[in-house]
Design a protein around this motif. Structure first.
Motif, short mmCIF file in Angstrom:
data_model
loop_
_atom_site.label_atom_id
_atom_site.label_comp_id
_atom_site.label_asym_id
_atom_site.label_seq_id
_atom_site.Cartn_x
_atom_site.Cartn_y
_atom_site.Cartn_z
N TYR A 1 -1.36 14.97 -26.72
CA TYR A 1 -2.52 14.63 -25.89
C TYR A 1 -2.67 13.11 -25.80
N GLY A 2 -2.44 12.42 -26.92
CA GLY A 2 -2.50 10.96 -26.90
C GLY A 2 -1.46 10.37 -25.97
N GLY A 3 -0.27 10.99 -25.91
CA GLY A 3 0.76 10.52 -25.00
C GLY A 3 0.34 10.66 -23.55
N LYS A 4 -0.37 11.76 -23.23
CA LYS A 4 -0.86 11.93 -21.87
C LYS A 4 -1.92 10.89 -21.52
N VAL A 5 -2.81 10.61 -22.48
CA VAL A 5 -3.83 9.58 -22.25
C VAL A 5 -3.16 8.22 -22.03
N LYS A 6 -2.14 7.95 -22.82
CA LYS A 6 -1.40 6.69 -22.68
C LYS A 6 -0.80 6.58 -21.28
N THR A 7 -0.22 7.66 -20.79
CA THR A 7 0.38 7.64 -19.46
C THR A 7 -0.66 7.39 -18.37
N VAL A 8 -1.82 8.04 -18.48
CA VAL A 8 -2.88 7.84 -17.49
C VAL A 8 -3.36 6.39 -17.49
N LEU A 9 -3.53 5.81 -18.69
CA LEU A 9 -3.97 4.41 -18.78
C LEU A 9 -2.93 3.46 -18.20
N GLN A 10 -1.67 3.73 -18.45
CA GLN A 10 -0.61 2.90 -17.89
C GLN A 10 -0.59 2.99 -16.37
N ILE A 11 -0.75 4.21 -15.85
CA ILE A 11 -0.76 4.39 -14.39
C ILE A 11 -1.94 3.63 -13.76
N ALA A 12 -3.11 3.73 -14.39
CA ALA A 12 -4.29 3.04 -13.86
C ALA A 12 -4.08 1.53 -13.89
N ALA A 13 -3.55 1.00 -15.00
CA ALA A 13 -3.35 -0.44 -15.11
C ALA A 13 -2.35 -0.94 -14.07
N ILE A 14 -1.26 -0.19 -13.89
CA ILE A 14 -0.25 -0.59 -12.89
C ILE A 14 -0.84 -0.52 -11.48
N ILE B 1 0.84 -1.21 0.00
CA ILE B 1 0.00 0.00 0.00
C ILE B 1 0.87 1.26 0.00
N ALA B 2 1.99 1.20 0.76
CA ALA B 2 2.90 2.34 0.78
C ALA B 2 3.51 2.57 -0.59
N ALA B 3 3.87 1.47 -1.27
CA ALA B 3 4.43 1.58 -2.62
C ALA B 3 3.41 2.18 -3.57
N LEU B 4 2.15 1.74 -3.44
CA LEU B 4 1.09 2.29 -4.29
C LEU B 4 0.90 3.79 -4.03
N GLY B 5 0.95 4.18 -2.73
CA GLY B 5 0.80 5.60 -2.39
C GLY B 5 1.92 6.44 -2.99
N VAL B 6 3.16 5.96 -2.90
CA VAL B 6 4.29 6.70 -3.48
C VAL B 6 4.16 6.77 -5.00
N PHE B 7 3.72 5.67 -5.60
CA PHE B 7 3.55 5.63 -7.05
C PHE B 7 2.49 6.64 -7.50
N LEU B 8 1.36 6.68 -6.80
CA LEU B 8 0.30 7.62 -7.17
C LEU B 8 0.72 9.06 -6.90
N LEU B 9 1.49 9.29 -5.83
CA LEU B 9 1.99 10.64 -5.54
C LEU B 9 2.92 11.11 -6.66
N ALA B 10 3.81 10.24 -7.08
CA ALA B 10 4.72 10.59 -8.18
C ALA B 10 3.93 10.84 -9.46
N SER B 11 2.90 10.03 -9.69
CA SER B 11 2.08 10.23 -10.89
C SER B 11 1.33 11.56 -10.83
N LEU B 12 0.91 11.96 -9.63
CA LEU B 12 0.21 13.23 -9.48
C LEU B 12 1.11 14.40 -9.84
N THR B 13 2.40 14.31 -9.52
CA THR B 13 3.32 15.40 -9.88
C THR B 13 3.43 15.57 -11.38
#
Length: 242
Positions: free
Chosen positions: A175-188, A88-100
Motif C-alpha cells: 500500500y505504501g508503494g502505491k501511495v509513493k507512486t501516486v505522490l510521484q505522479i502528482a509531483a511530476i 499538454i499532450a505529453a501531460l495527457g499521455v502521462f496521466l493516461l498511462a498513470s490511470l492504467t
C-alpha cells in the motif's frame, strides 16, 4: 463392517442352492481383492479444481500493464517537442498511462486476475514511466538531477531485490508503494504544468521523496522476512527437520 442388507442376500442364496448345490459366487459389498479403490471426483470449489483452474497470464489487467510500457516512448517524444500544446499532450499521455496503473490493479483484484507476471510487470511498468519522466525533466533542467538519481536508485534497488528473492517468492506491491507512486505522479504532473508555483512543486516532490525512501526500506525488511520464512519452510521439509 458389511452393509445392512448383505446377510439376507447370502441366506437367500443358500436356500435356493441347497446343501449339495455348487457354490455360486456372490458379489461382495466392498472392492475386490487386489484392486485399488478409485478416488472420488473433485467437488466443485475444491482445492483440486482451484489448482486446475489457474488464472491465465494473458488477461485484461496484464494487457493494460503492457500498454503502459508501450506508451512510455510516446510520452517521452511529446515531452521533448517545443510548444505549450506538445507539453499538454505529453501531460495527457502521462496521466493516461498513470490511470492504467490504477485500472489494471482494480481489475486484477475484482476479477481474480492476479498473476505472478502481473506482480512483477506492474511495478516495472510504473518505474519505466516514472523514470522516463524524471530523466527527461532533469535533462530539460526542470528537476534537479539529485532528485532523479535518488528516486531511480530506490526503484532500481527494489527491482533488483525482487529478482534476488524471487526463488523464495514474489513480493507484491505494498500500500505504501502505491501511495509513493501516486505522490510521484502528482509531483511530476506539477512540474509539467508551466503555471504551477515553484513552492507547490517542491512540497509535492519532497513528500514523494520521503515516501520513496521509507517504502524502499520497507521492501528490504519484507525481502529479508520472505527469505527467512522460505528457508525455514525448506528446513522443516527435509528428512529429520523440525
Amino acid at each position: 463392517m458389511t452393509e445392512r442388507g448383505e446377510p439376507q442376500m447370502e441366506a437367500a442364496a443358500e436356500v435356493v442352492q441347497g446343501p449339495l448345490a455348487p457354490p455360486v459366487a456372490t458379489a461382495a459389498a466392498g472392492p475386490a481383492a487386489g484392486t485399488v479403490p478409485q478416488a472420488p471426483p473433485p467437488q466443485p470449489g475444491s482445492a483440486a479444481q482451484q489448482a486446475v483452474a489457474r488464472v491465465s497470464t494473458w488477461n485484461i489487467a496484464n494487457a493494460l500493464t503492457i500498454a503502459r510500457l508501450a506508451i512510455v516512448p510516446v510520452f517521452t517524444a511529446f515531452l521533448f517537442v517545443d510548444g505549450t500544446n506538445w507539453r499538454i499532450a505529453a501531460l495527457g499521455v502521462f496521466l493516461l498511462a498513470s490511470l492504467t496503473d490504477q485500472l489494471d490493479g482494480w481489475l486484477a483484484r475484482k476479477y481474480g486476475l492476479i498473476t505472478d507476471f502481473g506482480k512483477i510487470a506492474d511495478p516495472i511498468a510504473d518505474k519505466a514511466l516514472i523514470g522516463a519522466a524524471l530523466v527527461s525533466l532533469s535533462y530539460l533542467g526542470e528537476i534537479p538531477w539529485w532528485v532523479t538519481v535518488t528516486i531511480l536508485a530506490r526503484e532500481a534497488g527494489v527491482t533488483l531485490l525482487r529478482f534476488l528473492v524471487i526463488r523464495h517468492g514474489v513480493i507484491p506491491a505494498s500500500y505504501g508503494g502505491k501511495v509513493k507512486t501516486v505522490l510521484q505522479i502528482a509531483a511530476i504532473a506539477f512540474y509539467m504544468l508551466p503555471p504551477m508555483p515553484e513552492p507547490v512543486r517542491w512540497v509535492a516532490m519532497g513528500l514523494a521523496l520521503i515516501v520513496t525512501v521509507v517504502t524502499g526500506l520497507d521492501y528490504v525488511v519484507r525481502a529479508v522476512r520472505l527469505r527467512q520464512v522460505a528457508m525455514r519452510a525448506r528446513a522443516e521439509r527435509r528428512p529429520g527437520g523440525g
